[in-house]
Design an enzyme around this catalytic site. Structure first.
Site, PDB file in Angstrom:
ATOM      1  N   GLU A  64       0.869  -1.185   0.000  1.00  0.00           N
ATOM      2  CA  GLU A  64       0.000   0.000   0.000  1.00  0.00           C
ATOM      3  C   GLU A  64       0.903   1.231   0.000  1.00  0.00           C
ATOM      4  O   GLU A  64       1.791   1.360   0.860  1.00  0.00           O
ATOM      5  CB  GLU A  64      -0.874   0.031   1.260  1.00  0.00           C
ATOM      6  CG  GLU A  64      -1.930  -1.022   1.305  1.00  0.00           C
ATOM      7  CD  GLU A  64      -2.775  -0.950   2.590  1.00  0.00           C
ATOM      8  OE1 GLU A  64      -2.531  -0.073   3.437  1.00  0.00           O
ATOM      9  OE2 GLU A  64      -3.665  -1.807   2.731  1.00  0.00           O
ATOM     10  N   ASP A 119      -6.003   9.133   9.628  1.00  0.00           N
ATOM     11  CA  ASP A 119      -4.664   8.700  10.027  1.00  0.00           C
ATOM     12  C   ASP A 119      -4.294   9.149  11.431  1.00  0.00           C
ATOM     13  O   ASP A 119      -4.634  10.263  11.841  1.00  0.00           O
ATOM     14  CB  ASP A 119      -3.628   9.226   9.020  1.00  0.00           C
ATOM     15  CG  ASP A 119      -3.617   8.330   7.790  1.00  0.00           C
ATOM     16  OD1 ASP A 119      -3.868   8.828   6.679  1.00  0.00           O
ATOM     17  OD2 ASP A 119      -3.406   7.115   7.982  1.00  0.00           O
TER      18      ASP A 119
HETATM   19  O1  LIG Z   1      -1.100   2.257  10.646  1.00  0.00           O
HETATM   20  P1  LIG Z   1      -1.753   0.969  11.087  1.00  0.00           P
HETATM   21  O2  LIG Z   1      -2.405   1.074  12.455  1.00  0.00           O
HETATM   22  O3  LIG Z   1      -0.805  -0.222  10.947  1.00  0.00           O
HETATM   23  O4  LIG Z   1      -2.960   0.707  10.054  1.00  0.00           O
HETATM   24  C1  LIG Z   1      -2.704   0.450   8.642  1.00  0.00           C
HETATM   25  C2  LIG Z   1      -2.936   1.773   7.962  1.00  0.00           C
HETATM   26  O5  LIG Z   1      -1.848   2.615   8.297  1.00  0.00           O
HETATM   27  C3  LIG Z   1      -3.019   1.781   6.432  1.00  0.00           C
HETATM   28  O6  LIG Z   1      -3.749   0.697   5.928  1.00  0.00           O
HETATM   29  C4  LIG Z   1      -3.660   3.104   6.163  1.00  0.00           C
HETATM   30  C5  LIG Z   1      -2.955   4.266   6.007  1.00  0.00           C
HETATM   31  N1  LIG Z   1      -3.829   5.317   5.940  1.00  0.00           N
HETATM   32  C6  LIG Z   1      -5.111   4.843   6.083  1.00  0.00           C
HETATM   33  C7  LIG Z   1      -6.331   5.515   6.139  1.00  0.00           C
HETATM   34  C8  LIG Z   1      -7.496   4.758   6.319  1.00  0.00           C
HETATM   35  C9  LIG Z   1      -7.426   3.333   6.435  1.00  0.00           C
HETATM   36  C10 LIG Z   1      -6.183   2.666   6.390  1.00  0.00           C
HETATM   37  C11 LIG Z   1      -5.046   3.431   6.232  1.00  0.00           C
END
Ligand SMILES: O=P(O)(O)OC[C@@H](O)[C@@H](O)c1c[nH]c2ccccc12
Length: 273
Positions: free
Chosen positions: A56, A67
């Site tokens: 991603e 975020d």
């Molecule tokens: O940061 P974490 O807690 O590991 O979660 C994944 C997330 O960062 C990634 O999938 C993501 C980055 N920005 C987002 C915004 C909405 C949903 C998901 C995301």
């Protein structure tokens, strides 16, 4: 580069016949342009070489409402360096032919609207993008993006929140392309001390509604978390903040080393019986 769906089909076909030890995909997230686009290009190759099945890539945005602090800070650093969508796509155009993991672009909806949906989709396709996640695109509006994206061979991955009703989960599961992103906790992204056991029930509930692959993200930062989510039957473990944190090291070289090691350790943890 294969599509998001083909990647999951391949993993499923490689799973042992008895089916209970499904292969689980590892999907790291990093913010483009943090610390700079050259390092992002190298980071994509490092993740690809160290066990990432899909990657991603976040387009930095000024108002990243979904975020947490780690990714917000990364977006701010990246924007302050002058990272813009065109630069990200230019970088991707050169890097995507060198990596096998399908790239899933993460962007908020505004930059898409600003550029225009057809133009935006044509440009990300040209850059080699295979999947798209737009965290602030509600299901009701997903169709205006989902169908044109499909025509460009780009799969729009939709998000299921832990608070979603069964009907809404069913509707999202039906529409989502490539896989379904199960957000493990309510709130914003960011490392948490443990994964909510509610995720196990949600995964079971979703399994009864759809046979599409389900990826779990949010708060996964320890090897134990990844093993736990996999043992609950997730088809993918998504880790963002913990990678973004490691990449933001004293120097780009240290950051790249840190994500290589972390990616490898997550890969091993997920594949272990
Ligand atoms: O940061 P974490 O807690 O590991 O979660 C994944 C997330 O960062 C990634 O999938 C993501 C980055 N920005 C987002 C915004 C909405 C949903 C998901 C995301």
């Amino acid at each position: 580069m294969i599509s998001v769906s083909e990647c999951f089909q391949k993993l499923r076909s490689e799973s042992p016949a008895n089916g209970d030890r499904r292969q689980c995909a590892l999907i790291p997230f990093i913010t483009a342009g943090d610390p700079d686009l050259d390092t992002t290009a190298k980071a994509l190759q490092v993740l690809d070489k160290n066990g990432a099945d899909l990657i991603e890539l976040g387009v930095p945005y000024s108002d990243p409402l979904a975020d947490g602090p780690v990714i917000q800070a990364a977006a701010t650093r990246s924007l302050n360096r002058g990272t813009r969508l065109d630069g990200v796509l230019e970088m991707l155009k050169t890097v995507s032919p060198t990596i096998k993991a399908p790239i899933i672009l993460f962007t908020y909806y505004n930059p898409i609207l600003y550029r225009g949906i057809p133009e935006f989709l044509a440009q990300i396709k040209d850059a080699g993008v295979k999947g798209l996640v737009v965290p602030d695109l509600p299901l009701e509006e997903a169709e205006i993006l989902l169908y044109p994206a499909k025509e460009q061979g780009i799969e729009l991955v939709l998000l299921v929140a832990p608070t979603s009703s069964p009907d809404r989960i069913e509707a999202i599961a039906r529409q989502s392309q490539g896989f379904i992103y199960l957000v493990s906790v309510t709130g914003v992204t960011g490392m948490r001390s443990q994964v909510q056991t509610r995720v196990e029930d949600l995964l079971k509930q979703m399994r009864s509604l759809t046979d599409k692959p389900i990826g779990v993200g949010f708060g996964i930062s320890q090897l134990e978390h990844a093993k736990q989510v996999r043992s609950w039957g997730a088809d993918a473990v998504i880790v963002g903040s913990a990678f973004v944190n490691r990449l933001a090291a004293a120097s780009p070289e240290h950051g790249l080393e840190a994500i290589a090691t972390f990616c490898q350790s997550l890969r091993t943890a997920i594949d272990e019986d």
